[in-house]
Structures are given as structure tokens and as C-alpha cells.
Design a protein around this motif. Structure first.
Motif, PDB file in Angstrom:
ATOM      1  N   ASP A  79      29.469  35.656  47.899  1.00 20.19           N
ATOM      2  CA  ASP A  79      28.587  34.510  47.326  1.00 20.19           C
ATOM      3  C   ASP A  79      28.951  34.400  45.795  1.00 20.19           C
ATOM      4  O   ASP A  79      29.344  35.647  45.327  1.00 20.19           O
ATOM      5  CB  ASP A  79      27.298  34.945  47.725  1.00 20.19           C
ATOM      6  N   ARG A  80      28.606  33.335  45.252  1.00 21.10           N
ATOM      7  CA  ARG A  80      28.365  33.436  43.720  1.00 21.10           C
ATOM      8  C   ARG A  80      26.920  33.670  43.237  1.00 21.10           C
ATOM      9  O   ARG A  80      26.019  33.934  44.187  1.00 21.10           O
ATOM     10  CB  ARG A  80      28.661  31.836  43.223  1.00 21.10           C
ATOM     11  N   ASP A  81      26.891  34.358  42.207  1.00 24.54           N
ATOM     12  CA  ASP A  81      25.414  34.967  41.660  1.00 24.54           C
ATOM     13  C   ASP A  81      25.227  34.084  40.301  1.00 24.54           C
ATOM     14  O   ASP A  81      25.807  34.267  39.420  1.00 24.54           O
ATOM     15  CB  ASP A  81      25.671  36.316  41.707  1.00 24.54           C
ATOM     16  N   GLY A  82      24.530  33.092  40.822  1.00 20.09           N
ATOM     17  CA  GLY A  82      24.033  32.447  39.679  1.00 20.09           C
ATOM     18  C   GLY A  82      24.912  31.741  39.010  1.00 20.09           C
ATOM     19  O   GLY A  82      25.183  31.459  37.777  1.00 20.09           O
ATOM     20  N   GLY A  83      25.938  31.195  39.594  1.00 18.11           N
ATOM     21  CA  GLY A  83      27.081  30.449  39.003  1.00 18.11           C
ATOM     22  C   GLY A  83      28.303  31.243  38.729  1.00 18.11           C
ATOM     23  O   GLY A  83      29.534  30.673  38.577  1.00 18.11           O
ATOM     24  N   ALA A  84      28.136  32.505  38.603  1.00 16.31           N
ATOM     25  CA  ALA A  84      29.353  33.282  38.510  1.00 16.31           C
ATOM     26  C   ALA A  84      29.763  33.923  39.785  1.00 16.31           C
ATOM     27  O   ALA A  84      29.015  34.638  40.354  1.00 16.31           O
ATOM     28  CB  ALA A  84      29.062  34.378  37.294  1.00 16.31           C
ATOM     29  N   PRO A  85      31.116  33.906  40.086  1.00 17.76           N
ATOM     30  CA  PRO A  85      31.437  34.498  41.343  1.00 17.76           C
ATOM     31  C   PRO A  85      31.454  35.819  41.278  1.00 17.76           C
ATOM     32  O   PRO A  85      31.792  36.774  40.248  1.00 17.76           O
ATOM     33  CB  PRO A  85      33.080  34.090  41.246  1.00 17.76           C
ATOM     34  N   ARG A  86      30.827  36.412  42.504  1.00 15.06           N
ATOM     35  CA  ARG A  86      30.873  38.085  42.483  1.00 15.06           C
ATOM     36  C   ARG A  86      32.147  38.378  43.001  1.00 15.06           C
ATOM     37  O   ARG A  86      32.337  37.908  44.092  1.00 15.06           O
ATOM     38  CB  ARG A  86      29.646  38.288  43.491  1.00 15.06           C
ATOM     39  N   GLY A  87      32.501  39.708  42.832  1.00 12.62           N
ATOM     40  CA  GLY A  87      33.694  40.187  43.334  1.00 12.62           C
ATOM     41  C   GLY A  87      34.790  39.557  42.743  1.00 12.62           C
ATOM     42  O   GLY A  87      34.681  38.642  41.888  1.00 12.62           O
ATOM     43  N   ARG A  88      36.060  40.190  42.879  1.00 11.50           N
ATOM     44  CA  ARG A  88      37.213  39.690  42.463  1.00 11.50           C
ATOM     45  C   ARG A  88      37.845  38.580  43.335  1.00 11.50           C
ATOM     46  O   ARG A  88      38.230  39.050  44.575  1.00 11.50           O
ATOM     47  CB  ARG A  88      38.329  40.875  42.285  1.00 11.50           C
ATOM     48  N   PRO A  89      37.777  37.443  43.226  1.00 15.25           N
ATOM     49  CA  PRO A  89      38.436  36.335  44.117  1.00 15.25           C
ATOM     50  C   PRO A  89      40.029  36.669  44.356  1.00 15.25           C
ATOM     51  O   PRO A  89      40.659  37.154  43.388  1.00 15.25           O
ATOM     52  CB  PRO A  89      38.170  35.084  43.464  1.00 15.25           C
ATOM     53  N   HIS A  90      40.529  36.501  45.442  1.00 19.85           N
ATOM     54  CA  HIS A  90      41.994  36.737  45.628  1.00 19.85           C
ATOM     55  C   HIS A  90      42.632  35.344  45.233  1.00 19.85           C
ATOM     56  O   HIS A  90      42.167  34.030  44.857  1.00 19.85           O
ATOM     57  CB  HIS A  90      42.270  36.782  47.196  1.00 19.85           C
ATOM     58  N   ALA A  91      43.983  35.466  44.898  1.00 16.71           N
ATOM     59  CA  ALA A  91      44.640  34.371  44.758  1.00 16.71           C
ATOM     60  C   ALA A  91      44.614  33.115  45.551  1.00 16.71           C
ATOM     61  O   ALA A  91      44.518  33.314  46.908  1.00 16.71           O
ATOM     62  CB  ALA A  91      46.275  34.512  44.311  1.00 16.71           C
ATOM     63  N   MET A  92      44.388  31.870  44.952  1.00 13.66           N
ATOM     64  CA  MET A  92      44.240  30.832  45.679  1.00 13.66           C
ATOM     65  C   MET A  92      44.894  29.397  45.370  1.00 13.66           C
ATOM     66  O   MET A  92      45.471  29.473  44.114  1.00 13.66           O
ATOM     67  CB  MET A  92      42.782  30.312  45.706  1.00 13.66           C
ATOM     68  N   THR A  93      45.115  28.540  46.319  1.00 15.71           N
ATOM     69  CA  THR A  93      45.653  27.241  45.894  1.00 15.71           C
ATOM     70  C   THR A  93      44.601  26.515  45.014  1.00 15.71           C
ATOM     71  O   THR A  93      43.427  26.835  45.100  1.00 15.71           O
ATOM     72  CB  THR A  93      46.099  26.737  46.838  1.00 15.71           C
ATOM     73  N   LEU A  94      44.977  25.491  44.440  1.00 19.91           N
ATOM     74  CA  LEU A  94      44.271  24.534  43.801  1.00 19.91           C
ATOM     75  C   LEU A  94      43.254  24.116  44.869  1.00 19.91           C
ATOM     76  O   LEU A  94      41.895  23.940  44.661  1.00 19.91           O
ATOM     77  CB  LEU A  94      44.937  23.400  43.173  1.00 19.91           C
ATOM     78  N   ALA A  95      43.595  23.573  46.192  1.00 18.74           N
ATOM     79  CA  ALA A  95      42.792  23.215  47.019  1.00 18.74           C
ATOM     80  C   ALA A  95      41.745  24.034  47.504  1.00 18.74           C
ATOM     81  O   ALA A  95      40.443  23.768  47.641  1.00 18.74           O
ATOM     82  CB  ALA A  95      43.550  22.585  48.279  1.00 18.74           C
ATOM     83  N   GLU A  96      42.070  25.442  47.615  1.00 20.68           N
ATOM     84  CA  GLU A  96      41.296  26.375  47.939  1.00 20.68           C
ATOM     85  C   GLU A  96      40.129  26.644  46.956  1.00 20.68           C
ATOM     86  O   GLU A  96      39.066  26.876  47.148  1.00 20.68           O
ATOM     87  CB  GLU A  96      42.042  27.722  48.400  1.00 20.68           C
ATOM     88  N   LYS A  97      40.616  26.489  45.669  1.00 22.12           N
ATOM     89  CA  LYS A  97      39.696  27.011  44.432  1.00 22.12           C
ATOM     90  C   LYS A  97      38.734  25.642  44.410  1.00 22.12           C
ATOM     91  O   LYS A  97      37.523  25.902  44.252  1.00 22.12           O
ATOM     92  CB  LYS A  97      40.540  26.686  43.020  1.00 22.12           C
ATOM     93  N   ILE A  98      39.188  24.390  44.815  1.00 23.84           N
ATOM     94  CA  ILE A  98      38.087  23.394  44.670  1.00 23.84           C
ATOM     95  C   ILE A  98      37.115  23.420  45.831  1.00 23.84           C
ATOM     96  O   ILE A  98      35.781  23.437  45.706  1.00 23.84           O
ATOM     97  CB  ILE A  98      38.801  22.049  44.943  1.00 23.84           C
ATOM     98  N   LEU A  99      37.535  24.032  47.163  1.00 30.13           N
ATOM     99  CA  LEU A  99      36.731  24.134  48.255  1.00 30.13           C
ATOM    100  C   LEU A  99      35.627  25.502  48.038  1.00 30.13           C
ATOM    101  O   LEU A  99      34.500  25.326  48.142  1.00 30.13           O
ATOM    102  CB  LEU A  99      37.482  24.381  49.412  1.00 30.13           C
ATOM    103  N   ALA A 100      36.334  26.258  47.272  1.00 27.74           N
ATOM    104  CA  ALA A 100      35.505  27.680  46.897  1.00 27.74           C
ATOM    105  C   ALA A 100      34.386  27.284  46.154  1.00 27.74           C
ATOM    106  O   ALA A 100      33.166  27.711  46.197  1.00 27.74           O
ATOM    107  CB  ALA A 100      36.217  28.551  46.424  1.00 27.74           C
ATOM    108  N   ARG A 101      34.716  26.445  45.015  1.00 27.43           N
ATOM    109  CA  ARG A 101      33.648  26.062  44.109  1.00 27.43           C
ATOM    110  C   ARG A 101      32.624  25.212  44.545  1.00 27.43           C
ATOM    111  O   ARG A 101      31.308  25.090  44.173  1.00 27.43           O
ATOM    112  CB  ARG A 101      34.219  25.472  42.839  1.00 27.43           C
ATOM    113  N   ALA A 102      32.960  24.259  45.620  1.00 25.72           N
ATOM    114  CA  ALA A 102      31.927  23.336  46.201  1.00 25.72           C
ATOM    115  C   ALA A 102      31.254  23.849  47.392  1.00 25.72           C
ATOM    116  O   ALA A 102      30.416  23.194  47.814  1.00 25.72           O
ATOM    117  CB  ALA A 102      32.822  22.187  46.471  1.00 25.72           C
TER     118      ALA A 102
END
Ligand code: SF4
Length: 673
Positions: A195-218
Motif C-alpha cells: 500500500d502507499r502511506d500518505g502518498g509515498a509508496p511503502r517498500g521498494r517497488p519493482h521495475a515496472m512498465t509505464l502502463a504498470e506505473k500508471i495503474l499502480a499510482r491510480a
């Protein structure tokens, strides 16, 4: 809702029409008596095309009117609802060719609550989950059902991901929304996702494609307990297969779907229904807007004109009541009118956003670095209320466009060339996202990039995307007069994982065409082994009516005018602007004057001939069209045959009177080399 009890009757779709008739007339039969079951019951059989123009009223009379059993059509209007059936049973691939929600809605409206089949079309089954139609591939449950015994809900959720399970348990998307409103819903996050914590991602995200980044943020991480809307707080990372709700930035629909989605709200959610952020919802009148000018063969009014007007009027009234902006199209000349995808790219979408529309070519806007994809009517209706949409994160294929394009080669040629590559033809991209990268993109402006992303569905992909860059900034500044700032995250990580990679040396790409029947029938123009005379040449549609497409068409027309090359009398050349903004630009540049001088007919924005609903359609089977469309399936633009090509090739072919590239025309204007 832990046990499911379905006291209604079971309807077996048997190959034997007599067995179907006996059930319609009141007899209950066994599975054994019904064998063999019909295989491959398609959505066309469940609801023939004309049924799609009904929304709400009378739909319960229509299921299975197109069903063929043993060579006959056993169902009459109203047979299912009068028969008191709640369960329907068929063989393999129930709901095949599954993108027709009117089919499921008709089944649901007629009282069907469970579909049992040996296998399902996956799209159909997904739509069932949205609507609250239970499904099962276990024919062993039928005896218990016929004895009136309840079945555990687990029978219908086994093997589904956690979010889909919750949706099924709550009776479909709308039931799930009601649970969210009541504060009783669970929103399961994909296993192992931070989960994100107050807007900042908690833990180290793995490498993602642009589409995955967009979905993760949304990603929505809060089920909205205690009231809507839920908060999108994002996830540190997502991976293909993760089932999510994601917050949308834009939701849009067109007149042939808005009404169905509205009917679903009416049926499933209690009044008053409050829409989430209506200023972020749009509706378009584009698919049937040119019906008024449709040349029916007998010169009379087209058979669907009344339907088109009814759909448009309903959409207008519905949107007015919910404060939704409607782009009305229809050649009224107002700024911002046009085909939905063209307008979305020109006026609304920004890099990094999530966009859903009720059309497979919503991915057009992926050209701006957004993740844009098609949604069905139920998902859209639900998104109107919640602002979010469900998605299973698709895997991404990388298509790297190496080197530079030859002069005169366009994005359409690139797509058609890619369709000749075995790796892109074998169905391996079904449901995937295509990400375009590579140095050739630098020479492709956003309109051309949109040709690439718009055509993702011809590969079976669900979306296409190009990472935003300074060209994106330039495009938005040019079209909207605003400057967007690109954020550092808006690209795929160098070590992101792709489902597949295709490397294309763009020097290999030549002007292309696709022979009639399927975009996959692609070949280089100079490999045509015969002359193909042309009757209709059409530059237009969402794919070929953008500003840069019209400019490419103009360049050929200008050259022809300057060299005294006339349009053959036999050939009709149509130039259809994708939006009124495109028309205005073409007017200002003097392109429209040149088209008129050359004898071309300029058409207002609208889907028109692309879907057999406007000027430019063929009227005889022997006619040949060459069009800058994205599809050329049989019958899609009239009874004639349709070749696909870039705008330059379309216009060059018009002037030559037979299919050729612009280079061929320049080399031998008269056709004699
Ligand atoms: S122009 Fe054709 S492909 Fe584009 S949205 Fe309309 S019908 Fe679909």
C-alpha cells in the motif's frame, strides 16, 4: 449471500429444436435428454445486431432470437421470460465473440440468473460478472438445481481472483457498489502488493512498465467504507494479472452505449444516483451522427435513422440531467465537436492519466502517454458513480521501432507491416498492452503516434502506449494552448519485464495496404501482383481523420493539382475531418480549397462510412474502397470490398484510379511507367 437458490426453470440450449420447443411449451427436461447441447452460442445469436438499439425497454423479449438449433430458430419474442427460466445451459464457448453487452442484458432482463456451459468466451464471462449473472462450467450442479436445492456461493467463485470473487459475491459490480456505499464491502488488494502511506509508496517497488506505473499510482486501496467516493491512494507496484480498481481521470461513452449504461443504472441502483466528478465524464455523438446524410440505396431514409435520432435524443436528455457534457458532432461547426477519440486526444487527455471509454479504440489517447482502454457499459455505468474502474493488469509487449522511417512512409504503414510479422500475428498479444519505443518515434508526431496506439486492437491488444516526451508537450501546447510538465516517473523502467519484444528496423517498412477482409491481409503496395481499380477513396475516421492525416492527403492533392493530374471520373474521393478543430485548421491552411478544386468531397466529423453509417459507403458488392480506416472486415463499409492504407496512399490511389503509393504516382502520373 452465501447460498444461491434459483427456483426458476432450467433451459437447455439443445442442438435438437424439438427439445427446445418442448421446454418453451412448459416441459422440464433432463441434461441427458437435451444432449447434444449447442456449442459456440454467440452473442449474435443471443442478441442479433438490431437488439443493440434497444436499451431497457423490451430487452426481456429478445434473448436467443438469433439462436440456430438444428437449422431452425426455435425462439420467438418473449419465450424466455414467459417460460420462467432462471438457468440456461449450453455446450462449449457460450457467448463467443463476446463484446455485445446487450446480449447479456437481454438474458438478465428475461430472468436468467445463471449460465452453465462447458466453457465460456472470456469477455462474455467477464461481462456476466459485472452484471451479476452467475456462471459455472460444472454441469454436475444441474441436478441439484433442478431439485430446487441451494448451492454454496463457492460454486461460482472458485478459481476467480479475490476482487472478482467479491464482485460475484455481491451480485455484480452494482451490488458491490451498494456494498461500498453501505460500508460493508471488502476491497482485496493483490497478494503481496504494498500500500502507499500518505502518498509515498511503502517498500521498494519493482521495475515496472509505464502502463504498470500508471495503474499502480491510480490503484484504489480504500473500499469507500462509510460512503463514496473511495480514495485512490495507489500501490507501490503492480504486476500483470493483479486485479484492481483504478481511479479514472476521464470516462466517456458514445450514443450507442450511453443508453445501455443508463438502463443498467436504472435497473441496478436505487435513486437518486449521484455521479462522481461529472466534469470528468463526457459523452459523444459520433457513431451515428452522419446517419442523416447516409445514402440509402433506394434514395429513401435509412432504416436506422429513427433509431439514431432516438439514441441521440436519449443521450442528450440523460447527460443534461446529470450535468455531463455532450459533444454533439453532426457537422454543426462548433469547436470541439468530432469523433470521440480525436477529441479526447486534442482536448482532454494528459500524460500519466487513466482513460476509459466505451469503445475498443479508446487506446488512441495512449499516444499522449496515458493508459486508455475500452470498458463495457456496466463498467462505465459503475465508473460514472464511483470514478473507478476494474482492471486485471495486462502484460505489456514492447515494440521497438529502430532507425528512421523512409520518406513517405507513415505510421499506418508501420502497423500494417507489423501485422505481417509472425510474432505479432499469432494471437500472442491478445489482451496485452503494446508499448512503442525506439528512435523512429522521434520523427512521429502525436497524431501519427495515435495511429499506432489506435490500432492496438488489430493485434488483439487492449491498449497501446507511447511514453510522453517533448513532442507530447508540443502537441498539447499546439492544440490546447497549455503547457504540461512531464514528471520524472513517466517512462518504463529500463529493467521492466515485458511479455514479448519485437524489434523493427523501420528502413524495412514500405507503403503498405491491407487487402479486403482483415487488416492482417497486409502487404507492401509494390508487391501487389495485379491492378486494383478503385471506386471510392476515403481519408477519415478516428484513425485517418486527424490533422496530420488531412495534411498528408493535402500534400498529394496539391501535387496532383500542380501537375495537372485529374481525379478519374469513376473515383469518388472523400476527405472526412476527424473534428471541427481539424476542419478549421484545414480551412485556415487552404487545404479545403484544394480538396474542392480537385473534386474531393469534404465530410463532417463522425464515424460514418467506417461503420456503414454515412457518406462514402459502397452501395454495390463490386465496388472497391481504399480507406484510411483501422478495420476492413466484410460489410463494415457497405457491400463492396475495402482496402486499408495510409492517407497518402489512399489519395494517390484515387488520382491514379487504382491502388498505388504516392511515389508510384509521382513517378508515373498517368499510370504508364
Ligand atoms: S471512426 Fe470507426 S473505428 Fe473510429 S470510433 Fe468510429 S466506428 Fe470506431
Amino acid at each position: 449471500m452465501d447460498d444461491v437458490k434459483l427456483p426458476g426453470r432450467v433451459l437447455f440450449l439443445s442442438e435438437d429444436p424439438a427439445m427446445v420447443q418442448r421446454q418453451i411449451h412448459g416441459e422440464n427436461i433432463s441434461l441427458q435428454a437435451a444432449l447434444p447441447l449447442r456449442n459456440g452460442v454467440s452473442v449474435d445469436e443471443i442478441a442479433p445486431t438490431w437488439v443493440c438499439y434497444y436499451f431497457g425497454e423490451r430487452l426481456e423479449d429478445f434473448p436467443y432470437l438469433g439462436l440456430v438449433c438444428g437449422g431452425s430458430f426455435p425462439f420467438a419474442e418473449g419465450a424466455v421470460v414467459r417460460g420462467g427460466f432462471q438457468v440456461v445451459v449450453s455446450g462449449e464457448r457460450h457467448g463467443s465473440h463476446g463484446f455485445r453487452e446487450a446480449a447479456l442484458f437481454a438474458e438478465f432482463a428475461a430472468g436468467i440468473r445463471l449460465v452453465v456451459a462447458r466453457s465460456f468466451d472470456p469477455v462474455y464471462r467477464q461481462h456476466c460478472h459485472a452484471l451479476g449473472l452467475l456462471t459455472s462450467t460444472d454441469l454436475g450442479i444441474l441436478e441439484a438445481l433442478q431439485r430446487g436445492e441451494p448451492l454454496p456461493m463457492e460454486c461460482f467463485t472458485r478459481g476467480e481472483d479475490p476482487l472478482t470473487t467479491e464482485i460475484i459475491r455481491n451480485g455484480g459490480l452494482f451490488g458491490y457498489t451498494l456494498a461500498r456505499t453501505a460500508g460493508t464491502a471488502i476491497l482485496p488488494l493483490p497478494p503481496g502488493r504494498e500500500d502507499r502511506d500518505g502518498g509515498a509508496p511503502r517498500g521498494r517497488p519493482h521495475a515496472m512498465t509505464l502502463a504498470e506505473k500508471i495503474l499502480a499510482r491510480a490503484a484504489v486501496t480504500d473500499p469507500g467504507l462509510g460512503g463514496l467516493p473511495a480514495q485512490a491512494r495507489g500501490l507501490a507496484s503492480v504486476a500483470p494479472g493483479d486485479s484492481l480498481l483504478v481511479r479514472t481521470d476521464w470516462r466517456f461513452s458514445h450514443e450507442t452505449v450511453t443508453n445501455l449504461a443508463a438502463a443498467m443504472l436504472d435497473m441496478f441502483l436505487p435513486d437518486p444516483v449521484i455521479f462522481h466528478a461529472p466534469e470528468r465524464i463526457l459523452a459523444f455523438r459520433d457513431h451515428l451522427t452522419l446517419a442523416e446524410r447516409f445514402p440509402s440505396p433506394d434514395g429513401g431514409k435509412p432504416s436506422f435513422l429513427d433509431t439514431a435520432r432516438r439514441l441521440q435524443a436519449f443521450q442528450d436528455a440523460f447527460c443534461a440531467s446529470h450535468g455531463i457534457r455532450v459533444h454533439k458532432g453532426g457537422g454543426n461547426g462548433a469547436p470541439g465537436e468530432g469523433i470521440s477519440h480525436v477529441i479526447m486526444a486534442e482536448r482532454y487527455v494528459q500524460p500519466g492519466q487513466v482513460v476509459v471509454g466505451t469503445d475498443a479504440h479508446t487506446c488512441h489517447s495512449g499516444a499522449l502517454g496515458a493508459l486508455a482502454f475500452g470498458a463495457d457499459a456496466a463498467d462505465l455505468a459503475n465508473a460514472w458513480v464511483n470514478g473507478d474502474v476494474r482492471i486485471a493488469v495486462p502484460p505489456t509487449w514492447l515494440v521497438r521501432l529502430r532507425g528512421g522511417l523512409r520518406p513517405g512512409v507513415a505510421a499506418k504503414d508501420v502497423v500494417l507491416h507489423l501485422l505481417t510479422l509472425p510474432a505479432m500475428r499469432e494471437g500472442s498479444l491478445a489482451g496485452h498492452i503494446i508499448e512503442y519505443q525506439g528512435e523512429a518515434l522521434a520523427s512521429l508526431r502525436t497524431d501519427e503516434r495515435a495511429t499506432l496506439t489506435n490500432m492496438a486492437p488489430v493485434f488483439g491488444a487492449s491498449s497501446g502506449i507511447v511514453a510522453p516526451d517533448q513532442e507530447t508537450v508540443r502537441f498539447i501546447q499546439e492544440r490546447r494552448g497549455i503547457r504540461v510538465e512531464l514528471e520524472p516517473w513517466m517512462h518504463s523502467d529500463p529493467d521492466a519485464a515485458y511479455a514479448g519484444v519485437v524489434e523493427l528496423d523501420c528502413a524495412d517498412v514500405r507503403p503498405m495496404v491491407a487487402a479486403p477482409g482483415d487488416p492482417g491481409n497486409a502487404l507492401a503496395v509494390d508487391r501487389l501482383d495485379r491492378d486494383v481499380p478503385v471506386d471510392i477513396a476515403y481519408v477519415g475516421s478516428c484513425n485517418g481523420g486527424k490533422r496530420d492525416d488531412i495534411e498528408r492527403a493535402y500534400e498529394v492533392v496539391r501535387w496532383a493539382l500542380d501537375h495537372g493530374v485529374m481525379l478519374p471520373l469513376r473515383v469518388q474521393l472523400f476527405i472526412q475531418v476527424g473534428s471541427e478543430d481539424v476542419r478549421r485548421h484545414a480551412q485556415d491552411q487552404g487545404w479545403l480549397d484544394a480538396f474542392e478544386e480537385a473534386g474531393a468531397r469534404v465530410i463532417s466529423p463522425g464515424c460514418g462510412a467506417c461503420i456503414h453509417a454515412g457518406p462514402g459507403v459502397s452501395t454495390r458488392p463490386d465496388q472497391v474502397t481504399i480507406g484510411a480506416f483501422n478495420r476492413n472486415f466484410p460489410g463494415r463499409s457497405g457491400p463492396g470490398s475495402v482496402w486499408l492504407a495510409s492517407p497518402a496512399t489512399v489519395v494517390a490511389s484515387a488520382f491514379r484510379g487504382k491502388i498505388c503509393g504516392f511515389e508510384n504516382l509521382r513517378a508515373a502520373p498517368s499510370g504508364v511507367s
